[in-house]
Design a protein around this motif. Structure first.
Motif, PDB file in Angstrom:
ATOM      1  N   VAL A 210       0.873  -1.179   0.000  1.00  0.00           N
ATOM      2  CA  VAL A 210       0.000   0.000   0.000  1.00  0.00           C
ATOM      3  C   VAL A 210       0.907   1.225   0.000  1.00  0.00           C
ATOM      4  CG1 VAL A 210      -1.690   1.319   1.316  1.00  0.00           C
ATOM      5  CG2 VAL A 210      -1.847  -1.182   1.238  1.00  0.00           C
ATOM      6  N   GLY A 211       0.726   2.105  -0.975  1.00  0.00           N
ATOM      7  CA  GLY A 211       1.617   3.256  -1.006  1.00  0.00           C
ATOM      8  C   GLY A 211       1.207   4.330  -1.972  1.00  0.00           C
ATOM      9  N   PHE A 212       2.158   5.218  -2.253  1.00  0.00           N
ATOM     10  CA  PHE A 212       1.854   6.486  -2.906  1.00  0.00           C
ATOM     11  C   PHE A 212       2.451   6.651  -4.307  1.00  0.00           C
ATOM     12  CE2 PHE A 212       1.909   7.024   1.693  1.00  0.00           C
ATOM     13  CZ  PHE A 212       0.681   7.633   1.925  1.00  0.00           C
ATOM     14  N   VAL A 213       3.283   5.723  -4.746  1.00  0.00           N
ATOM     15  CA  VAL A 213       3.961   5.885  -6.032  1.00  0.00           C
ATOM     16  C   VAL A 213       3.624   4.690  -6.929  1.00  0.00           C
ATOM     17  CG1 VAL A 213       6.148   6.361  -7.184  1.00  0.00           C
ATOM     18  CG2 VAL A 213       5.822   7.077  -4.802  1.00  0.00           C
ATOM     19  N   ALA A 294      -2.433 -10.910  -5.890  1.00  0.00           N
ATOM     20  CA  ALA A 294      -3.340  -9.771  -5.722  1.00  0.00           C
ATOM     21  C   ALA A 294      -2.619  -8.483  -6.106  1.00  0.00           C
ATOM     22  CB  ALA A 294      -3.830  -9.685  -4.287  1.00  0.00           C
ATOM     23  N   PRO A 295      -3.370  -7.456  -6.483  1.00  0.00           N
ATOM     24  CA  PRO A 295      -2.750  -6.181  -6.830  1.00  0.00           C
ATOM     25  C   PRO A 295      -2.387  -5.378  -5.594  1.00  0.00           C
ATOM     26  CG  PRO A 295      -5.120  -5.998  -7.041  1.00  0.00           C
ATOM     27  CD  PRO A 295      -4.831  -7.436  -6.691  1.00  0.00           C
ATOM     28  N   PRO A 296      -1.521  -4.378  -5.742  1.00  0.00           N
ATOM     29  CA  PRO A 296      -1.248  -3.452  -4.645  1.00  0.00           C
ATOM     30  C   PRO A 296      -2.383  -2.441  -4.523  1.00  0.00           C
ATOM     31  CG  PRO A 296      -0.026  -2.790  -6.586  1.00  0.00           C
ATOM     32  CD  PRO A 296      -0.746  -4.057  -6.949  1.00  0.00           C
ATOM     33  N   ILE A 297      -2.256  -1.516  -3.580  1.00  0.00           N
ATOM     34  CA  ILE A 297      -3.266  -0.473  -3.405  1.00  0.00           C
ATOM     35  C   ILE A 297      -2.575   0.885  -3.420  1.00  0.00           C
ATOM     36  CG2 ILE A 297      -5.054   0.485  -1.908  1.00  0.00           C
ATOM     37  CD1 ILE A 297      -5.453  -2.286  -0.732  1.00  0.00           C
ATOM     38  N   TRP A 298      -3.025   1.725  -4.325  1.00  0.00           N
ATOM     39  CA  TRP A 298      -2.493   3.076  -4.422  1.00  0.00           C
ATOM     40  C   TRP A 298      -3.337   4.001  -3.549  1.00  0.00           C
ATOM     41  CZ3 TRP A 298      -3.721   6.560  -9.186  1.00  0.00           C
ATOM     42  CH2 TRP A 298      -3.181   7.843  -8.980  1.00  0.00           C
ATOM     43  N   VAL A 299      -2.679   4.738  -2.674  1.00  0.00           N
ATOM     44  CA  VAL A 299      -3.346   5.729  -1.834  1.00  0.00           C
ATOM     45  C   VAL A 299      -3.103   7.109  -2.432  1.00  0.00           C
ATOM     46  CG1 VAL A 299      -3.439   6.788   0.451  1.00  0.00           C
ATOM     47  CG2 VAL A 299      -3.081   4.325   0.237  1.00  0.00           C
ATOM     48  N   LYS A 300      -4.193   7.807  -2.718  1.00  0.00           N
ATOM     49  CA  LYS A 300      -4.068   9.158  -3.248  1.00  0.00           C
ATOM     50  C   LYS A 300      -3.692  10.102  -2.110  1.00  0.00           C
ATOM     51  CE  LYS A 300      -6.548  12.891  -5.559  1.00  0.00           C
ATOM     52  NZ  LYS A 300      -7.850  13.374  -6.069  1.00  0.00           N
ATOM     53  N   GLY A 301      -2.603  10.811  -2.294  1.00  0.00           N
ATOM     54  CA  GLY A 301      -2.167  11.750  -1.269  1.00  0.00           C
ATOM     55  C   GLY A 301      -0.960  12.531  -1.741  1.00  0.00           C
ATOM     56  N   LYS A 302      -0.868  13.746  -1.321  1.00  0.00           N
ATOM     57  CA  LYS A 302       0.251  14.599  -1.710  1.00  0.00           C
ATOM     58  C   LYS A 302       1.500  14.198  -0.945  1.00  0.00           C
ATOM     59  CE  LYS A 302       2.123  18.178  -3.803  1.00  0.00           C
ATOM     60  NZ  LYS A 302       2.339  18.208  -5.253  1.00  0.00           N
ATOM     61  N   PRO A 336       3.831 -12.184 -12.422  1.00  0.00           N
ATOM     62  CA  PRO A 336       2.926 -12.220 -11.268  1.00  0.00           C
ATOM     63  C   PRO A 336       2.138 -10.937 -11.033  1.00  0.00           C
ATOM     64  CG  PRO A 336       5.164 -11.878 -10.515  1.00  0.00           C
ATOM     65  CD  PRO A 336       5.235 -12.040 -12.006  1.00  0.00           C
ATOM     66  N   LEU A 337       2.552  -9.820 -11.656  1.00  0.00           N
ATOM     67  CA  LEU A 337       1.899  -8.540 -11.381  1.00  0.00           C
ATOM     68  C   LEU A 337       0.433  -8.562 -11.796  1.00  0.00           C
ATOM     69  CD1 LEU A 337       4.696  -6.065 -12.540  1.00  0.00           C
ATOM     70  CD2 LEU A 337       4.128  -6.735 -10.186  1.00  0.00           C
ATOM     71  N   VAL A 338      -0.420  -7.973 -10.965  1.00  0.00           N
ATOM     72  CA  VAL A 338      -1.861  -7.933 -11.212  1.00  0.00           C
ATOM     73  C   VAL A 338      -2.290  -6.474 -11.390  1.00  0.00           C
ATOM     74  CG1 VAL A 338      -4.149  -8.510 -10.329  1.00  0.00           C
ATOM     75  CG2 VAL A 338      -2.186  -9.992  -9.796  1.00  0.00           C
ATOM     76  N   PRO A 339      -2.760  -6.088 -12.578  1.00  0.00           N
ATOM     77  CA  PRO A 339      -3.191  -4.694 -12.788  1.00  0.00           C
ATOM     78  C   PRO A 339      -4.485  -4.391 -12.027  1.00  0.00           C
ATOM     79  CG  PRO A 339      -2.761  -5.836 -14.874  1.00  0.00           C
ATOM     80  CD  PRO A 339      -2.830  -6.878 -13.810  1.00  0.00           C
ATOM     81  N   THR A 340      -4.654  -3.124 -11.689  1.00  0.00           N
ATOM     82  CA  THR A 340      -5.870  -2.680 -11.013  1.00  0.00           C
ATOM     83  C   THR A 340      -6.052  -1.194 -11.278  1.00  0.00           C
ATOM     84  OG1 THR A 340      -7.020  -2.542  -8.872  1.00  0.00           O
ATOM     85  CG2 THR A 340      -4.655  -2.131  -8.875  1.00  0.00           C
ATOM     86  N   ASN A 341      -7.264  -0.697 -11.038  1.00  0.00           N
ATOM     87  CA  ASN A 341      -7.515   0.741 -11.137  1.00  0.00           C
ATOM     88  C   ASN A 341      -8.146   1.285  -9.861  1.00  0.00           C
ATOM     89  OD1 ASN A 341     -10.058  -0.344 -11.311  1.00  0.00           O
ATOM     90  ND2 ASN A 341     -10.451   0.290 -13.405  1.00  0.00           N
ATOM     91  N   ILE A 342      -8.010   0.539  -8.769  1.00  0.00           N
ATOM     92  CA  ILE A 342      -8.560   0.961  -7.480  1.00  0.00           C
ATOM     93  C   ILE A 342      -7.639   1.990  -6.830  1.00  0.00           C
ATOM     94  CG2 ILE A 342      -9.115   0.198  -5.140  1.00  0.00           C
ATOM     95  CD1 ILE A 342      -9.991  -2.452  -6.317  1.00  0.00           C
ATOM     96  N   LYS A 343      -8.239   3.007  -6.260  1.00  0.00           N
ATOM     97  CA  LYS A 343      -7.469   4.056  -5.595  1.00  0.00           C
ATOM     98  C   LYS A 343      -8.132   4.372  -4.255  1.00  0.00           C
ATOM     99  CE  LYS A 343      -7.684   8.069  -7.513  1.00  0.00           C
ATOM    100  NZ  LYS A 343      -7.445   9.165  -8.477  1.00  0.00           N
TER     101      LYS A 343
END
Length: 353
Positions: A210-213, A294-302, A336-343
């Motif tokens: 889970v992260g920002f980049v 499973a895919p990672p999770i992108w957290v929107k944040g400055k 192994p990478l799993v694409p996603t568009n969840i934010k």
């Protein structure tokens, strides 16, 4: 069970309702069908009346008012109120800072993360031939004590490595009090409220990154039965709206991945990173994806980058990243990478839902 009961149950199931012998007899006489038609006609007349239409409109309006108030309540949710960052049972997170000959940036980074309420410990990955001076150690420890706003001050420690090797940033750490690791470069600052929100997101999926980049990959071409992939940077993510990696320059992951990276990942990947001096973050993304499917999770944040001398600014960086990705996939034998568009978005700090 008798055959008669089975037959009745089957007829009831076929009809989509409970079976009634009286109802069947009425239908056979035509009485039940006539009454049903009269009843439906009266219902339509009743619903079509102006008073009923007005009542239905008021009910719909009341629903939207209630729904809007619930949204307002959710948007004002404060992650600190329910965050286990301050819970003794979870103990927050360990900030793992990777640095190399940038003591001024390291000082700013340590001072900032010491001020975050969720920080339980700060470990600095030191990979220089000369160890940090005693004055630097004492100075940073003093800063940690001064900047921390909690009664339980974060632990502070240098993790010393004599060899300059990017694999060092993922070595296992003994006696950690937290499951959560926040891996960050010394020139990246994430505001505390944003960091704590990301921590709550990680707690909902502690086995993923889970992260920002965010970064992405896509199929580039297939030649002679060999598949080649393209590595996409931020602008590719922005344009496509998809990502499949979260870089470890600012991300949460479980401490167990330090053990897996160091002792379970193929040594050929370690050797590759040592030689190329690049792509340890891609290797970690592949490791976690391979372990979780499973895919990672992108957290929107400055977030703020306070330095500009990293390897990502060197010429030919994108080509080297492409080569790393394909070489690693070849060593894994699969993608192994799993694409996603969840934010993940902190609604409490957004104008629009």
């Amino acid at each position: 069970m008798s055959s008669t009961h089975i037959a009745i149950s089957d007829r009831a199931a076929d009809a989509g309702e409970l079976y009634s012998p009286a109802k069947e007899k009425a239908n056979n006489r035509g009485v039940y069908g006539v009454r049903s038609q009269i009843f439906r006609r009266r219902v339509r007349q009743l619903i079509g009346g102006p008073r009923v239409k007005l009542l239905l409109s008021l009910c719909i309006l009341s629903f939207f008012v209630l729904f809007s108030s619930r949204i307002g309540t959710f948007k004002s949710w404060n992650p600190h109120a329910s965050s286990s960052a301050s819970s003794p049972s979870r103990r927050g997170y360990t900030v793992l800072i990777n640095t190399w000959k940038r003591n001024s940036l390291l000082t700013q980074s340590v001072a900032h993360y010491a001020s975050c309420s969720g920080t339980d410990a700060i470990h600095v990955v030191w990979s220089e031939s000369d160890p940090p001076s005693n004055s630097l150690k004492a100075f940073l420890k003093k800063i940690v004590l001064k900047k921390s706003h909690t009664s339980r001050k974060p632990n502070f420690k240098f993790d010393l490595n004599e060899e300059d090797n990017l694999n060092n940033r993922f070595k296992p750490i003994e006696n950690l009090r937290t499951d959560a690791i926040f891996s960050v470069d010394d020139d990246v600052i994430v505001p505390c409220h944003t960091l704590d929100f990301a921590f709550t997101v990680w707690q909902s999926a502690p086995l993923t990154m889970v992260g920002f980049v965010p970064r992405m990959h896509w199929l580039d071409q297939e030649k002679n039965g060999i598949v080649y992939y393209k590595y996409g940077g931020w602008w590719s993510v922005w344009w496509m709206g998809t990502y499949s990696m979260i870089l470890s320059k600012a991300s949460f992951f479980h401490k167990n991945y330090l053990e897996l990276y160091t002792h379970k990942m193929p040594s050929s990947i370690h050797d590759y990173i040592t030689t190329e001096r690049n792509c340890e973050d891609i290797a970690m993304s592949l490791l976690v994806a391979n372990a979780t499917d499973a895919p990672p999770i992108w957290v929107k944040g400055k977030i703020y980058e306070i330095g500009s001398s990293g390897i990502s600014h060197l010429k030919g960086h994108s080509n080297r990243r492409n080569k790393c990705l394909n070489d690693f996939v070849s060593l894994y034998g699969t993608m192994p990478l799993v694409p996603t568009n969840i934010k993940a978005v902190d609604a409490g700090h957004e104008w629009f839902w």
